[in-house]
Design an enzyme around this catalytic site. Structure first.
Site, PDB file in Angstrom:
ATOM      1  N   GLU A 111      -3.405   7.681   9.948  1.00 48.80           N
ATOM      2  CA  GLU A 111      -4.619   8.321   9.414  1.00 48.80           C
ATOM      3  C   GLU A 111      -5.033   9.406  10.379  1.00 48.80           C
ATOM      4  O   GLU A 111      -5.424   9.115  11.507  1.00 48.80           O
ATOM      5  CB  GLU A 111      -5.740   7.283   9.257  1.00 48.80           C
ATOM      6  CG  GLU A 111      -5.540   6.441   8.028  1.00 48.80           C
ATOM      7  CD  GLU A 111      -6.802   5.698   7.587  1.00 48.80           C
ATOM      8  OE1 GLU A 111      -7.923   6.146   7.903  1.00 48.80           O
ATOM      9  OE2 GLU A 111      -6.630   4.662   6.938  1.00 48.80           O
ATOM     10  N   ASP A 156      -9.336   6.649   0.836  1.00 53.76           N
ATOM     11  CA  ASP A 156     -10.074   6.630   2.093  1.00 53.76           C
ATOM     12  C   ASP A 156     -11.543   6.735   1.724  1.00 53.76           C
ATOM     13  O   ASP A 156     -11.903   7.441   0.778  1.00 53.76           O
ATOM     14  CB  ASP A 156      -9.658   7.806   2.975  1.00 53.76           C
ATOM     15  CG  ASP A 156     -10.139   7.627   4.411  1.00 53.76           C
ATOM     16  OD1 ASP A 156     -10.222   6.463   4.874  1.00 53.76           O
ATOM     17  OD2 ASP A 156     -10.445   8.632   5.075  1.00 53.76           O
ATOM     18  N   PHE A 185     -18.071  -6.231   2.862  1.00 51.86           N
ATOM     19  CA  PHE A 185     -17.527  -5.919   4.183  1.00 51.86           C
ATOM     20  C   PHE A 185     -18.209  -4.659   4.696  1.00 51.86           C
ATOM     21  O   PHE A 185     -19.029  -4.052   3.993  1.00 51.86           O
ATOM     22  CB  PHE A 185     -16.003  -5.730   4.104  1.00 51.86           C
ATOM     23  CG  PHE A 185     -15.599  -4.459   3.389  1.00 51.86           C
ATOM     24  CD1 PHE A 185     -15.624  -4.401   2.013  1.00 51.86           C
ATOM     25  CD2 PHE A 185     -15.217  -3.320   4.094  1.00 51.86           C
ATOM     26  CE1 PHE A 185     -15.271  -3.230   1.348  1.00 51.86           C
ATOM     27  CE2 PHE A 185     -14.860  -2.142   3.435  1.00 51.86           C
ATOM     28  CZ  PHE A 185     -14.888  -2.107   2.050  1.00 51.86           C
TER      29      PHE A 185
HETATM   30  P1  IMP Z   1     -11.555   2.395   4.061  1.00 47.53           P
HETATM   31  O1  IMP Z   1     -11.316   3.742   3.509  1.00 47.53           O
HETATM   32  O2  IMP Z   1     -11.605   1.362   2.999  1.00 47.53           O
HETATM   33  O3  IMP Z   1     -10.647   2.075   5.193  1.00 47.53           O
HETATM   34  O4  IMP Z   1     -13.018   2.406   4.659  1.00 47.53           O
HETATM   35  C1  IMP Z   1     -13.364   3.051   5.877  1.00 47.53           C
HETATM   36  C2  IMP Z   1     -14.615   2.408   6.417  1.00 47.53           C
HETATM   37  O5  IMP Z   1     -15.746   2.796   5.634  1.00 47.53           O
HETATM   38  C3  IMP Z   1     -14.582   0.886   6.377  1.00 47.53           C
HETATM   39  O6  IMP Z   1     -14.040   0.372   7.562  1.00 47.53           O
HETATM   40  C4  IMP Z   1     -16.061   0.535   6.242  1.00 47.53           C
HETATM   41  O7  IMP Z   1     -16.657   0.517   7.507  1.00 47.53           O
HETATM   42  C5  IMP Z   1     -16.617   1.704   5.443  1.00 47.53           C
HETATM   43  N1  IMP Z   1     -16.614   1.376   4.013  1.00 47.53           N
HETATM   44  C6  IMP Z   1     -15.807   1.903   3.058  1.00 47.53           C
HETATM   45  N2  IMP Z   1     -16.068   1.366   1.851  1.00 47.53           N
HETATM   46  C7  IMP Z   1     -17.056   0.474   2.055  1.00 47.53           C
HETATM   47  C8  IMP Z   1     -17.744  -0.418   1.177  1.00 47.53           C
HETATM   48  O8  IMP Z   1     -17.496  -0.524  -0.039  1.00 47.53           O
HETATM   49  N3  IMP Z   1     -18.689  -1.174   1.755  1.00 47.53           N
HETATM   50  C9  IMP Z   1     -18.986  -1.122   3.064  1.00 47.53           C
HETATM   51  N4  IMP Z   1     -18.376  -0.331   3.923  1.00 47.53           N
HETATM   52  C10 IMP Z   1     -17.410   0.477   3.430  1.00 47.53           C
END
Ligand code: IMP
Length: 190
Positions: free
Chosen positions: A37, A66, A142
């Site tokens: 990334e 992402d 989360f």
């Molecule tokens: P990823 O793109 O799913 O890896 O998300 C990147 C970061 O954004 C995650 O580690 C969370 O900290 C935050 N994040 C993304 N989507 C959510 C969600 O639906 N709820 C809460 N945090 C989120």
């Protein structure tokens, strides 16, 4: 039946995407392929770079996504740094940052991207607006879910069932839009 791969290590996301795409007759299989990334200013750049890396490695039609939390009064921070900020400072760090702020507006954004066998990219962005609260509420979800209340609701994402959150979320919207775009592209094909 059309088949595409979703590069993710997250079984929850996989299930959500399989559900969305099955409506369009598209089968989604998991691709376990951790991709680098890059550090970039936008979610779209991160996704485009991940897709071209995966295409070079696997050459399969693949989806990735992402996402991040963008806080209005913090000029969009933590944004593309959301994962890192959550890992280091957590929700408590955001609560500290927001103490005394008068504007609590924030939004989650998700960029979902697909690259076909020919290397053509389709992107879709989903967004959900809401507010940050200064205490953590709820055990579900989360990341920043315990401090984010979506607009029009009074519970945080972490206080909602997964089904309820998945109906509203930035990710659900991005994948829904991506599935629609892929279906339209298919209908355009000769
Ligand atoms: P990823 O793109 O799913 O890896 O998300 C990147 C970061 O954004 C995650 O580690 C969370 O900290 C935050 N994040 C993304 N989507 C959510 C969600 O639906 N709820 C809460 N945090 C989120």
């Amino acid at each position: 039946m059309r088949k595409i791969w979703f590069a993710t290590g997250n079984p929850g996301k996989l299930k959500e995407v399989q559900e969305k795409f099955s409506k369009y007759g598209i089968v989604v299989e998991q691709l376990i392929a951790p991709y680098p990334e890059i550090q970039a200013d936008t979610l779209a750049e991160v996704v485009e770079s991940g897709l071209s890396w995966l295409w070079g490695e696997h050459g399969k039609p693949v989806i990735i996504d992402d996402s991040g939390l963008f806080i209005d009064s913090q000029k969009g921070f933590p944004g593309v740094y959301s994962a890192y900020v959550h890992k280091t400072l957590g929700c408590q760090g955001i609560i500290q940052l927001m103490k005394g702020a008068s504007d609590m507006k924030a939004n989650f954004q998700c960029c979902a991207g697909y690259m076909n066998e020919d290397g053509d990219v389709t992107l879709a962005v989903g967004r959900v607006d809401g507010t940050i609260i200064l205490e953590m509420r709820g055990d579900g979800g989360f990341g920043y879910d315990p401090i984010f209340v979506p607009a029009g609701h009074d519970r945080t994402f972490a206080e909602m069932s997964l089904e309820e959150k998945n109906k509203l979320s930035h990710r659900a919207r991005a994948f829904e839009m991506l599935a629609e775009k892929l279906e339209l592209n298919r209908n355009d094909a000769p």
